[in-house]
Design a protein around this motif. Structure first.
Motif, PDB file in Angstrom:
ATOM      1  N   LYS A 171       0.844  -1.194   0.000  1.00 55.71           N
ATOM      2  CA  LYS A 171       0.000   0.000   0.000  1.00 55.71           C
ATOM      3  C   LYS A 171       0.880   1.243   0.000  1.00 55.71           C
ATOM      4  N   ARG A 172       0.496   2.210  -0.833  1.00 56.05           N
ATOM      5  CA  ARG A 172       1.146   3.518  -0.859  1.00 56.05           C
ATOM      6  C   ARG A 172       0.062   4.581  -0.827  1.00 56.05           C
ATOM      7  N   ASP A 173       0.203   5.522   0.098  1.00 51.69           N
ATOM      8  CA  ASP A 173      -0.735   6.636   0.191  1.00 51.69           C
ATOM      9  C   ASP A 173      -0.148   7.835  -0.541  1.00 51.69           C
ATOM     10  N   PHE A 174      -0.937   8.437  -1.407  1.00 50.69           N
ATOM     11  CA  PHE A 174      -0.556   9.668  -2.081  1.00 50.69           C
ATOM     12  C   PHE A 174      -1.485  10.746  -1.546  1.00 50.69           C
ATOM     13  N   THR A 175      -1.034  11.450  -0.506  1.00 55.07           N
ATOM     14  CA  THR A 175      -1.858  12.456   0.153  1.00 55.07           C
ATOM     15  C   THR A 175      -1.140  13.802   0.133  1.00 55.07           C
ATOM     16  N   GLY A 176      -1.889  14.831   0.442  1.00 57.50           N
ATOM     17  CA  GLY A 176      -1.315  16.173   0.471  1.00 57.50           C
ATOM     18  C   GLY A 176      -1.117  16.758  -0.911  1.00 57.50           C
ATOM     19  N   LEU A 177      -1.711  16.141  -1.898  1.00 60.35           N
ATOM     20  CA  LEU A 177      -1.609  16.627  -3.271  1.00 60.35           C
ATOM     21  C   LEU A 177      -2.878  17.410  -3.603  1.00 60.35           C
ATOM     22  N   ALA A 178      -2.986  17.911  -4.796  1.00 60.19           N
ATOM     23  CA  ALA A 178      -4.202  18.595  -5.216  1.00 60.19           C
ATOM     24  C   ALA A 178      -5.381  17.627  -5.086  1.00 60.19           C
ATOM     25  N   ALA A 179      -6.529  18.113  -4.684  1.00 62.91           N
ATOM     26  CA  ALA A 179      -7.688  17.286  -4.324  1.00 62.91           C
ATOM     27  C   ALA A 179      -7.967  16.111  -5.262  1.00 62.91           C
ATOM     28  N   PRO A 180      -8.027  16.287  -6.578  1.00 61.11           N
ATOM     29  CA  PRO A 180      -8.374  15.111  -7.395  1.00 61.11           C
ATOM     30  C   PRO A 180      -7.244  14.103  -7.532  1.00 61.11           C
ATOM     31  N   VAL A 181      -6.058  14.427  -7.014  1.00 61.74           N
ATOM     32  CA  VAL A 181      -4.919  13.539  -7.181  1.00 61.74           C
ATOM     33  C   VAL A 181      -4.673  12.682  -5.934  1.00 61.74           C
ATOM     34  N   ASN A 182      -5.183  13.066  -4.771  1.00 59.74           N
ATOM     35  CA  ASN A 182      -5.033  12.258  -3.561  1.00 59.74           C
ATOM     36  C   ASN A 182      -5.634  10.887  -3.804  1.00 59.74           C
ATOM     37  N   HIS A 183      -4.900   9.829  -3.449  1.00 60.94           N
ATOM     38  CA  HIS A 183      -5.423   8.482  -3.640  1.00 60.94           C
ATOM     39  C   HIS A 183      -4.580   7.463  -2.882  1.00 60.94           C
ATOM     40  N   ILE A 184      -5.060   6.240  -2.845  1.00 57.56           N
ATOM     41  CA  ILE A 184      -4.337   5.108  -2.278  1.00 57.56           C
ATOM     42  C   ILE A 184      -4.055   4.138  -3.419  1.00 57.56           C
ATOM     43  N   HIS A 185      -2.818   3.660  -3.492  1.00 56.91           N
ATOM     44  CA  HIS A 185      -2.419   2.691  -4.522  1.00 56.91           C
ATOM     45  C   HIS A 185      -2.068   1.388  -3.822  1.00 56.91           C
ATOM     46  N   LEU A 186      -2.728   0.309  -4.228  1.00 59.68           N
ATOM     47  CA  LEU A 186      -2.481  -1.006  -3.642  1.00 59.68           C
ATOM     48  C   LEU A 186      -1.818  -1.933  -4.655  1.00 59.68           C
ATOM     49  N   LEU A 187      -0.931  -2.786  -4.163  1.00 61.07           N
ATOM     50  CA  LEU A 187      -0.379  -3.893  -4.955  1.00 61.07           C
ATOM     51  C   LEU A 187      -1.130  -5.129  -4.513  1.00 61.07           C
ATOM     52  N   VAL A 188      -1.817  -5.776  -5.445  1.00 62.71           N
ATOM     53  CA  VAL A 188      -2.763  -6.836  -5.121  1.00 62.71           C
ATOM     54  C   VAL A 188      -2.478  -8.048  -6.003  1.00 62.71           C
ATOM     55  N   THR A 189      -2.645  -9.255  -5.422  1.00 63.59           N
ATOM     56  CA  THR A 189      -2.527 -10.484  -6.191  1.00 63.59           C
ATOM     57  C   THR A 189      -3.812 -11.289  -6.068  1.00 63.59           C
ATOM     58  N   THR A 190      -4.111 -12.027  -7.110  1.00 62.91           N
ATOM     59  CA  THR A 190      -5.255 -12.907  -7.094  1.00 62.91           C
ATOM     60  C   THR A 190      -5.060 -13.952  -5.982  1.00 62.91           C
ATOM     61  N   GLU A 191      -6.079 -14.148  -5.150  1.00 61.97           N
ATOM     62  CA  GLU A 191      -5.966 -15.146  -4.085  1.00 61.97           C
ATOM     63  C   GLU A 191      -5.687 -16.497  -4.719  1.00 61.97           C
ATOM     64  N   ASN A 192      -4.836 -17.272  -4.113  1.00 66.53           N
ATOM     65  CA  ASN A 192      -4.396 -18.598  -4.581  1.00 66.53           C
ATOM     66  C   ASN A 192      -3.285 -18.513  -5.636  1.00 66.53           C
ATOM     67  N   ALA A 193      -2.875 -17.321  -6.061  1.00 70.00           N
ATOM     68  CA  ALA A 193      -1.695 -17.201  -6.913  1.00 70.00           C
ATOM     69  C   ALA A 193      -0.482 -17.393  -6.010  1.00 70.00           C
ATOM     70  N   ASN A 194       0.550 -18.010  -6.491  1.00 72.96           N
ATOM     71  CA  ASN A 194       1.758 -18.301  -5.697  1.00 72.96           C
ATOM     72  C   ASN A 194       1.434 -19.136  -4.477  1.00 72.96           C
ATOM     73  N   GLY A 195       0.382 -19.945  -4.526  1.00 71.41           N
ATOM     74  CA  GLY A 195       0.046 -20.817  -3.416  1.00 71.41           C
ATOM     75  C   GLY A 195      -0.567 -20.113  -2.217  1.00 71.41           C
ATOM     76  N   GLN A 196      -0.996 -18.856  -2.377  1.00 74.96           N
ATOM     77  CA  GLN A 196      -1.575 -18.090  -1.275  1.00 74.96           C
ATOM     78  C   GLN A 196      -2.979 -18.541  -0.986  1.00 74.96           C
TER      79      GLN A 196
END
Length: 105
Positions: free
Chosen positions: A80-105
């Motif tokens: 997870k990376r938070d992009f905050t303190g930027l101009a209002a429409p640019v504030n966001h959260i960026h997640l790195l996500v994998t499909t469940e059961n990929a890599n044996g998870q």
């Protein structure tokens, strides 16, 4: 953030007896699911084709270890990376996500 055209549910692990299970936290959350590039997936140690970049509005309660349910699939939040303190429409959260059961998870 503009362009959050998808909706998903967020689940978090909670104690149930002696084990932890995923429990619904919130549903109908605005987000954007995009396939992760092959290069980014490899750099992060994920399987190509099972890795996603997911974006949420700033302030959304989502954490590493949570599970997202989107379009019939289940996905695990690995980063997870938070992009905050930027101009209002640019504030966001960026997640790195994998499909469940990929890599044996």
């Amino acid at each position: 953030m503009f362009g959050l055209d998808h909706q998903c549910s967020i689940e978090r692990k909670v104690a149930q007896g002696t084990k932890k299970v995923f429990s619904p936290l919130s549903s109908g959350m605005r987000c954007l699911f995009l396939p992760m590039s092959a290069q980014a997936a490899i750099q992060n140690g994920f399987d190509v084709g099972y890795s996603w970049d997911v974006y949420f509005e700033d302030g959304t309660d989502v954490r590493v270890g949570d599970r997202l349910v989107y379009n019939g699939g289940k996905y695990l939040v690995n980063g997870k990376r938070d992009f905050t303190g930027l101009a209002a429409p640019v504030n966001h959260i960026h997640l790195l996500v994998t499909t469940e059961n990929a890599n044996g998870q």
